[in-house]
Design a protein around this motif. Structure first.
Motif, PDB file in Angstrom:
ATOM      1  N   UNK A 188      15.453  -3.476   0.418  1.00 42.95           N
ATOM      2  CA  UNK A 188      15.040  -2.608   1.522  1.00 42.95           C
ATOM      3  C   UNK A 188      16.045  -1.485   1.699  1.00 42.95           C
ATOM      4  N   UNK A 189      15.564  -0.363   2.246  1.00 39.51           N
ATOM      5  CA  UNK A 189      16.423   0.763   2.609  1.00 39.51           C
ATOM      6  C   UNK A 189      16.066   1.171   4.036  1.00 39.51           C
ATOM      7  N   UNK A 190      17.087   1.258   4.894  1.00 38.30           N
ATOM      8  CA  UNK A 190      16.911   1.694   6.279  1.00 38.30           C
ATOM      9  C   UNK A 190      17.601   3.043   6.454  1.00 38.30           C
ATOM     10  N   UNK A 191      16.930   3.952   7.139  1.00 42.27           N
ATOM     11  CA  UNK A 191      17.475   5.296   7.365  1.00 42.27           C
ATOM     12  C   UNK A 191      17.316   5.642   8.845  1.00 42.27           C
ATOM     13  N   UNK A 192      18.408   6.060   9.463  1.00 45.83           N
ATOM     14  CA  UNK A 192      18.380   6.478  10.860  1.00 45.83           C
ATOM     15  C   UNK A 192      18.916   7.902  10.952  1.00 45.83           C
ATOM     16  N   UNK A 193      18.058   8.820  11.365  1.00 43.36           N
ATOM     17  CA  UNK A 193      18.441  10.223  11.493  1.00 43.36           C
ATOM     18  C   UNK A 193      19.044  10.491  12.872  1.00 43.36           C
ATOM     19  N   UNK A 218      12.497  -5.034 -10.252  1.00 49.41           N
ATOM     20  CA  UNK A 218      11.732  -4.321  -9.215  1.00 49.41           C
ATOM     21  C   UNK A 218      10.907  -3.192  -9.819  1.00 49.41           C
ATOM     22  N   UNK A 219       9.766  -2.930  -9.215  1.00 47.90           N
ATOM     23  CA  UNK A 219       8.896  -1.865  -9.707  1.00 47.90           C
ATOM     24  C   UNK A 219       9.484  -0.493  -9.409  1.00 47.90           C
ATOM     25  N   UNK A 220      10.373  -0.416  -8.422  1.00 50.59           N
ATOM     26  CA  UNK A 220      11.092   0.816  -8.091  1.00 50.59           C
ATOM     27  C   UNK A 220      12.586   0.567  -8.214  1.00 50.59           C
ATOM     28  N   UNK A 221      13.293   1.503  -8.782  1.00 60.52           N
ATOM     29  CA  UNK A 221      14.744   1.383  -8.869  1.00 60.52           C
ATOM     30  C   UNK A 221      15.356   1.615  -7.487  1.00 60.52           C
ATOM     31  N   UNK A 222      16.602   1.196  -7.272  1.00 59.91           N
ATOM     32  CA  UNK A 222      17.261   1.461  -5.994  1.00 59.91           C
ATOM     33  C   UNK A 222      17.289   2.948  -5.648  1.00 59.91           C
ATOM     34  N   UNK A 223      17.471   3.806  -6.658  1.00 61.43           N
ATOM     35  CA  UNK A 223      17.502   5.246  -6.404  1.00 61.43           C
ATOM     36  C   UNK A 223      16.136   5.755  -5.951  1.00 61.43           C
ATOM     37  N   UNK A 225      13.764   3.991  -4.447  1.00 59.84           N
ATOM     38  CA  UNK A 225      13.511   3.448  -3.113  1.00 59.84           C
ATOM     39  C   UNK A 225      14.269   4.255  -2.052  1.00 59.84           C
ATOM     40  N   UNK A 226      15.499   4.622  -2.373  1.00 63.93           N
ATOM     41  CA  UNK A 226      16.316   5.414  -1.454  1.00 63.93           C
ATOM     42  C   UNK A 226      15.740   6.824  -1.273  1.00 63.93           C
ATOM     43  N   UNK A 227      15.245   7.403  -2.371  1.00 61.09           N
ATOM     44  CA  UNK A 227      14.671   8.748  -2.291  1.00 61.09           C
ATOM     45  C   UNK A 227      13.433   8.762  -1.399  1.00 61.09           C
ATOM     46  N   UNK A 228      12.622   7.723  -1.483  1.00 57.49           N
ATOM     47  CA  UNK A 228      11.438   7.637  -0.629  1.00 57.49           C
ATOM     48  C   UNK A 228      11.843   7.514   0.836  1.00 57.49           C
ATOM     49  N   UNK A 229      12.811   6.654   1.114  1.00 58.15           N
ATOM     50  CA  UNK A 229      13.212   6.398   2.500  1.00 58.15           C
ATOM     51  C   UNK A 229      13.885   7.603   3.146  1.00 58.15           C
ATOM     52  N   UNK A 230      14.585   8.403   2.373  1.00 53.46           N
ATOM     53  CA  UNK A 230      15.319   9.531   2.931  1.00 53.46           C
ATOM     54  C   UNK A 230      14.540  10.846   2.875  1.00 53.46           C
TER      55      UNK A 230
END
Length: 235
Positions: A188-193, A218-223, A225-230
């Motif tokens: 999981x990736x959590x982002x708080x603006x 994983x079907x998505x790499x950590x990078x 997943x992070x790009x989607x969340x941010x």
């Protein structure tokens, strides 16, 4: 002589003292008089029209939506035009929602941010819970999204982002990975603006949270997943 005849004779005598009018001069005078009267009528009509328009404008400003028969019409007054600033990376986008972003809108944005080569479908109840199945042909995975705009972030900062250093613009990013051997594997990736926008993206290596893993990676790499969340599209 009767009085009627005296009056008639007096008129006749008086008329003999007048010279007959010049026909050409009389005609020109009539033409000039007619033109002058027409100009006055045109000016009067123009003046009255301007007065009516002024009255309508004043009435519309004082009573928005007033119709000719006295009824009022529903109107939506245009708000101030949104200002656009180009060439500045520090420009903050105007929030497009408050509270929790509806799941269907969150999923629409999520599908736009998915890498190419993946197919996606909606699991039962997925459109209400923010869940999406994604597949690359080597095993289906469950992808979850939750987006909200928080008015108070103290609790989230203390629990989810404890010990996390903010980026240059004040954004907090926290990545989590399930320990090896956890079934099913997930990340999981959590982002708080700074404006309270809170995005959580969770990826499961299985079609469901309680299903056995169907993938070894994983079907998505950590990078990814992070790009989607941010992504700024969540704004």
């Amino acid at each position: 002589m009767p009085i009627e005849e005296d009056f008639t004779e007096a008129l006749r005598t008086t008329l003999k003292t007048f010279e007959p009018p010049n026909a050409a001069t009389l005609l020109q005078s009539c033409v000039r008089n007619g033109r002058r009267r027409r100009r006055r009528r045109v000016a009067a009509v123009a003046l009255s029209g301007a007065a009516v328009l002024a009255l309508v404008g004043t009435g519309a400003a004082g009573v928005p939506g007033l119709l000719s028969d006295g009824r009022t019409a529903d109107r939506t007054l245009p708000g101030p035009a949104a200002s656009t600033t180009t060439g500045s990376a520090s420009t903050t986008a105007k929030p497009t929602f408050t509270g929790t972003l509806p799941a269907d809108r969150a999923l629409a944005t999520l599908t736009e941010l998915l890498p190419t080569g993946l197919t996606h479908s909606s699991p039962p109840g997925g459109r209400q819970s923010g869940q999406l199945w994604v597949d690359d042909g080597h095993g289906k995975s469950l992808l979850e999204v939750h987006v909200s705009r928080q008015t108070s972030t103290a609790s989230i900062r203390g629990h989810v982002f404890a010990g996390t250093s903010p980026s240059a613009d004040g954004t907090l990013i926290a990545s989590r990975q399930a320990p090896p051997g956890t079934e099913p594997g997930h990340a999981a990736v959590d982002v708080l603006h700074p404006d309270g926008l809170y995005v959580t993206i969770m990826l499961w290596q299985a079609p469901g949270q309680n299903a056995p893993s169907t993938r070894t990676t994983p079907i998505l790499t950590p990078a990814q997943l992070r790009a989607i969340a941010t992504s700024l599209r969540w704004q």
